[in-house]
Design a protein around this motif. Sequence first.
Motif, PDB file in Angstrom:
ATOM      1  N   PHE A  73     -68.981 -26.797 -42.875  1.00 43.35           N
ATOM      2  CA  PHE A  73     -69.530 -26.939 -41.527  1.00 43.35           C
ATOM      3  C   PHE A  73     -70.988 -27.399 -41.584  1.00 43.35           C
ATOM      4  N   SER A  74     -71.736 -26.819 -42.513  1.00 46.58           N
ATOM      5  CA  SER A  74     -73.158 -27.133 -42.624  1.00 46.58           C
ATOM      6  C   SER A  74     -73.384 -28.604 -42.937  1.00 46.58           C
ATOM      7  N   ALA A  75     -72.511 -29.181 -43.732  1.00 49.52           N
ATOM      8  CA  ALA A  75     -72.658 -30.589 -44.113  1.00 49.52           C
ATOM      9  C   ALA A  75     -72.501 -31.531 -42.930  1.00 49.52           C
ATOM     10  N   LEU A  76     -71.960 -31.017 -41.824  1.00 56.41           N
ATOM     11  CA  LEU A  76     -71.725 -31.853 -40.646  1.00 56.41           C
ATOM     12  C   LEU A  76     -72.832 -31.738 -39.600  1.00 56.41           C
ATOM     13  N   LEU A  77     -73.811 -30.893 -39.853  1.00 55.46           N
ATOM     14  CA  LEU A  77     -74.827 -30.641 -38.834  1.00 55.46           C
ATOM     15  C   LEU A  77     -75.679 -31.869 -38.523  1.00 55.46           C
ATOM     16  N   ASN A  78     -75.815 -32.779 -39.471  1.00 57.43           N
ATOM     17  CA  ASN A  78     -76.620 -33.978 -39.235  1.00 57.43           C
ATOM     18  C   ASN A  78     -75.833 -35.111 -38.589  1.00 57.43           C
ATOM     19  N   GLU A  79     -74.523 -34.897 -38.402  1.00 60.96           N
ATOM     20  CA  GLU A  79     -73.701 -35.910 -37.742  1.00 60.96           C
ATOM     21  C   GLU A  79     -73.996 -35.926 -36.241  1.00 60.96           C
ATOM     22  N   PRO A  80     -73.871 -37.092 -35.586  1.00 58.85           N
ATOM     23  CA  PRO A  80     -74.017 -37.134 -34.123  1.00 58.85           C
ATOM     24  C   PRO A  80     -73.004 -36.197 -33.462  1.00 58.85           C
ATOM     25  N   SER A  81     -73.351 -35.684 -32.300  1.00 61.54           N
ATOM     26  CA  SER A  81     -72.498 -34.684 -31.650  1.00 61.54           C
ATOM     27  C   SER A  81     -71.101 -35.225 -31.372  1.00 61.54           C
ATOM     28  N   GLY A  82     -71.000 -36.505 -31.015  1.00 63.92           N
ATOM     29  CA  GLY A  82     -69.689 -37.083 -30.738  1.00 63.92           C
ATOM     30  C   GLY A  82     -68.813 -37.112 -31.980  1.00 63.92           C
TER      31      GLY A  82
END
Length: 269
Positions: A73-82
């Motif tokens: 989950f943490s690795a996805l925090l920098n992804e755009p919200s969409g």
Amino acid sequence: MTTDINDRVLLDIEGGVATLTLNRPTALNALDTKLAEALSAGLSRCEEDDAIRAVVLRGAGDNFMAGGDIKMFSALLNEPSGARRSYFERLIHQVHESIIIMRRMPKPVIASVRGAAAGFGVSLVLASDLAIAADDAVFTLAYCHIGVSPDGGSTFHLAHAVGIKKAMEIALLGDRYSATDAESLGLINRAVTSSNLEDETAKLANRLAAGPTAAYGRTKQLLNASLNTSLESQLQAEAERFAASATTADFAEGITAFLGKRKPEFTGR
């Protein structure tokens, strides 16, 4: 016979009982994409294999499942919200395939729990037909602690298992519950000592595997349908499935054995 679905889930079949082992012990068997894929694939195989008459779901090592993989989950925090939203919708729909298969398959599914059962781990326990836990088991829905709402059908099964007020407490506070508490609440069927968990699980699974599994399947359908139907519809479904069961070899064996005062030998046919 043991088969790796992939390195995340092991499948062992013996005497009509299939044991699916969640196999990420160093990560407390936390759910990642590969484990989600392997779990649904393993459950599908159990559903389709006529030689399998009961299914046990367990975790490798000292824990059942500690929910989702927080590092993933943490690795996805920098992804755009969409993009993040799309990713999690796809992941959770994939995860939900396992819940659907567990509820749909005509074979009884037993959760055998030791150590941590958190998040989706609790969802798996709730979706199982029966659950047995070691006295060292700890249950927590936990989703609120990372700022998300639950998945895995837990909001459906939990409310039906414990009532809406207690379900709100369990989901909104995210408290931990012992195996004894879980048994009292109706989250599991029984708590046993840790040293007896494997033996008690095997005893229960073998008992079910030796039973009238076709009738078990119809019973599962009826009980699951009862959660969202009218009395009249349920009565009609009961009549249809009783009549269907009465055409089976297991029915004839059950009647004959009863009259002969002997233990029936069911074949699932």
